[in-house]
Motif scaffolding. Structure first.
Motif, PDB file in Angstrom:
ATOM      1  N   SER A   1       2.776 -12.047  -0.620  1.00  0.00           N
ATOM      2  CA  SER A   1       3.033 -11.653   0.835  1.00  0.00           C
ATOM      3  C   SER A   1       2.111 -10.512   1.371  1.00  0.00           C
ATOM      4  O   SER A   1       1.783  -9.719   0.742  1.00  0.00           O
TER       5      SER A   1
ATOM      6  N   LEU B   1       1.909  -7.842   4.685  1.00  0.00           N
ATOM      7  CA  LEU B   1       2.853  -7.307   5.827  1.00  0.00           C
ATOM      8  C   LEU B   1       2.026  -7.396   7.341  1.00  0.00           C
ATOM      9  O   LEU B   1       2.393  -6.614   8.162  1.00  0.00           O
TER      10      LEU B   1
ATOM     11  N   PRO C   1     -12.795  -3.971   4.815  1.00  0.00           N
ATOM     12  CA  PRO C   1     -11.335  -3.559   4.734  1.00  0.00           C
ATOM     13  C   PRO C   1     -11.119  -1.981   4.961  1.00  0.00           C
ATOM     14  O   PRO C   1     -10.136  -1.554   5.107  1.00  0.00           O
TER      15      PRO C   1
ATOM     16  N   PRO D   1      -9.061  -1.646  -1.313  1.00  0.00           N
ATOM     17  CA  PRO D   1      -8.561  -1.808   0.245  1.00  0.00           C
ATOM     18  C   PRO D   1      -8.238  -3.116   0.706  1.00  0.00           C
ATOM     19  O   PRO D   1      -7.390  -3.042   1.656  1.00  0.00           O
ATOM     20  N   GLN D   2      -8.566  -4.319   0.659  1.00  0.00           N
ATOM     21  CA  GLN D   2      -8.433  -5.404   1.104  1.00  0.00           C
ATOM     22  C   GLN D   2      -7.013  -5.908   0.564  1.00  0.00           C
ATOM     23  O   GLN D   2      -6.602  -6.699   1.281  1.00  0.00           O
ATOM     24  N   LYS D   3      -6.469  -5.284  -0.285  1.00  0.00           N
ATOM     25  CA  LYS D   3      -5.005  -5.777  -0.719  1.00  0.00           C
ATOM     26  C   LYS D   3      -3.975  -5.025   0.130  1.00  0.00           C
ATOM     27  O   LYS D   3      -2.788  -4.728  -0.493  1.00  0.00           O
ATOM     28  N   LEU D   4      -4.358  -4.057   0.864  1.00  0.00           N
ATOM     29  CA  LEU D   4      -3.388  -3.151   1.549  1.00  0.00           C
ATOM     30  C   LEU D   4      -2.039  -3.813   1.917  1.00  0.00           C
ATOM     31  O   LEU D   4      -0.911  -3.505   1.495  1.00  0.00           O
ATOM     32  N   GLY D   5      -2.250  -4.949   2.778  1.00  0.00           N
ATOM     33  CA  GLY D   5      -1.227  -5.784   3.223  1.00  0.00           C
ATOM     34  C   GLY D   5      -0.157  -6.246   2.107  1.00  0.00           C
ATOM     35  O   GLY D   5       1.112  -6.132   2.012  1.00  0.00           O
ATOM     36  N   ALA D   6      -0.586  -6.514   1.013  1.00  0.00           N
ATOM     37  CA  ALA D   6      -0.072  -7.119   0.066  1.00  0.00           C
ATOM     38  C   ALA D   6       0.586  -5.957  -0.893  1.00  0.00           C
ATOM     39  O   ALA D   6       1.942  -6.173  -1.105  1.00  0.00           O
ATOM     40  N   LYS D   7       0.033  -4.920  -1.100  1.00  0.00           N
ATOM     41  CA  LYS D   7       0.465  -3.673  -1.720  1.00  0.00           C
ATOM     42  C   LYS D   7       1.758  -3.009  -0.793  1.00  0.00           C
ATOM     43  O   LYS D   7       2.510  -2.763  -1.375  1.00  0.00           O
TER      44      LYS D   7
ATOM     45  N   LEU E   1      -6.951   4.618   1.060  1.00  0.00           N
ATOM     46  CA  LEU E   1      -7.844   3.687   1.945  1.00  0.00           C
ATOM     47  C   LEU E   1      -8.694   4.538   2.954  1.00  0.00           C
ATOM     48  O   LEU E   1      -9.636   4.255   3.298  1.00  0.00           O
TER      49      LEU E   1
ATOM     50  N   VAL F   1     -11.465   6.001   0.887  1.00  0.00           N
ATOM     51  CA  VAL F   1     -12.692   5.249   0.463  1.00  0.00           C
ATOM     52  C   VAL F   1     -13.692   4.751   1.818  1.00  0.00           C
ATOM     53  O   VAL F   1     -14.584   4.755   1.969  1.00  0.00           O
TER      54      VAL F   1
END
Lengths: 307, 307
Positions: free
Chosen positions: A163, A165, A204, B204-210, B239, B242
């Motif tokens: 998922s 956000l 990103p 950083p590309q996993k932000l929404g998932a994290k 984030l 970086v």
């Protein structure tokens, strides 16, 4: 009219119901009484306000509900089913006591993944509906929304999902952050959107700076508000796409969602060389609920299903 | 008491004033009448409510204001000065008409950068104050906050800077998103914070998932709310770090900010091998305003300044 059964999609902010007969949908209704608006003990009354006119004396009508009705703050907390598993199992619906003898209510459990920890409630039903509509499908189903999901399905089971956000970030930033001053509520700019998707995917780590840049460009360079809105959406969807790359790269992808949003994801994926098939969210929800009550689905091709 | 001049820091949500004498601060006061709370035409009255008791008849007392009083929605819109330039130029303060003859008000202009488009209002004054406090400094000044800034300064001038929406993202996510259900308003976890900084920097590309993962771990694994808060902060600061790497890598770094937040940035940077020097925000603001009115600053070493 006496429906054979009643389908319900109970989201955080909305309740939608369908009266189902042998031929399909007899009637439908909706209200803003989402899970978030209802106090403890108020769920049955909210449901009856929508379906009351469809009910009559006699054997109880089955009501099958997916979504947030099964959340901790919902009608009754329904434990998640654990991956890997079929998205919906007719044997695993959870009965919920109701006072009105005219209805027999059951809730479709959501799915949980242990590592990385992740949950869904409602999307599992849409995935089941998509599989029914598609007949046979191994690949990835993406469900854009407040908390977008990417699910890997194989042999009729959800193998893994993740998922993001994204939709909630878009809503917060466009409505409640400093960016709202320079953002249109409506309007769009396709070119700016796709450029921002590419930008978001390539950098990103620059998200926080790119977001503030929308404000700065509004102040210094009169960035058009519709362009700003498309860029914000593109940056966030681009961030999601790069984070979900392992899901869509080299995979058949199906998009299930509200039309305009799913079309944006489709365009963003097309720019990466992925031609995703779009399925309407409501049809998938309804198909999944039909699968949950063991009905042959309305729109299913029927043929060629694997599992 | 008759102050020699009056210093004011007018932020979006707060107004803070100091009565200044030859020896330094004579008195100070603050209110919640930030720029965002004041209607057009209400700025002078809001200022007088705080400083009225310090005024008497005679020659007008100079009031120098930095921050959002110069914004479009402020007392009077003051054009940005363009980079590269000294953070504050005593010749470039902008007079603002006032009705009360006891005060003569001037506003410190903010700074703008054309490409990438970026703006600051208030931080330029803190940078000037930091330079005064440091005596001589070529390197990078980081100002964590709602819209964190990283500024490269050389030979007394701001050469480039970049803003990040980090603080506003943290506020929106912790107070208004679905994550608020599993997040403590207070409490902290140093280890979780540093692990999340590293995670945010690496992926950083996993932000929404994290971010959604914080919600899922709260539901599935009872993630402690204080740990969730520290992880959210760490992911967002990671984030930012970086994204701002070109600023801090191999550079002397000075942090100017509210103590607890600056300490977090200091710890995050230390984990990257960067030992940043911390300066208190209020002292830098005051030092910068003193520089703006051409006063030798209170705390400056004086010696060794280059520009």
């Amino acid at each position: 009219m006496r429906p054979g059964w009643i389908a319900a999609d109970w989201g955080t902010s909305r309740l939608r119901v369908w009266a189902m007969g042998a031929e399909g949908v007899l009637a439908e209704a909706r209200s803003d009484e989402g899970m978030g608006q209802i106090a403890v003990g108020g769920f049955e009354a909210a449901l009856l306000r929508l379906i009351g006119l469809w009910l009559s004396d006699g054997p109880a009508v089955q009501v099958v509900i997916c979504g947030m009705a099964g959340a901790r703050q919902g009608w009754q907390e329904v434990p998640y089913r654990r991956l890997p598993c079929a998205p919906v199992d007719p044997q695993a619906l959870v009965p919920v006591p109701s006072e009105d003898p005219r209805i027999a209510v059951r809730i479709v459990p959501g799915l949980a993944q242990a590592k990385p920890a992740d949950v869904m409630r409602g999307e599992e039903t849409q995935i089941a509906g998509a599989l029914a509509l598609l007949g046979s499908f191994d690949g990835v189903i993406c469900l854009p929304g407040t908390h977008s999901k990417w699910a890997q399905v194989s042999a009729g089971e959800v193998v893994s999902f993740r998922s993001f956000l994204t939709g909630e970030l878009f809503a917060l930033l466009s409505e409640r952050s400093v960016l709202r001053h320079g953002l249109a509520a409506e309007g769009w700019d396709d070119e700016a959107f796709l450029a921002a998707v590419s930008d978001g995917m390539s950098h990103p780590q620059k998200l926080g700076a790119k977001l503030f840049g929308l404000r700065a460009e509004a102040l210094l360079q009169d960035l058009p508000p519709a362009t700003a809105r498309a860029r914000l959406s593109g940056l966030l969807i681009g961030l999601e796409l790069v984070g979900a790359r392992s899901y869509w790269l080299g995979q058949p992808v199906v998009l299930v969602g509200e039309e305009a949003l799913a079309a944006r994801y489709g365009a963003a994926l097309a720019a990466q060389g992925v031609q995703a098939r779009l399925l309407p969210a409501a049809a998938c929800t309804l198909g999944g609920l039909a699968a949950a009550v063991g009905q042959l689905t309305l729109a299913s091709s029927g043929a060629g299903r694997k599992a």
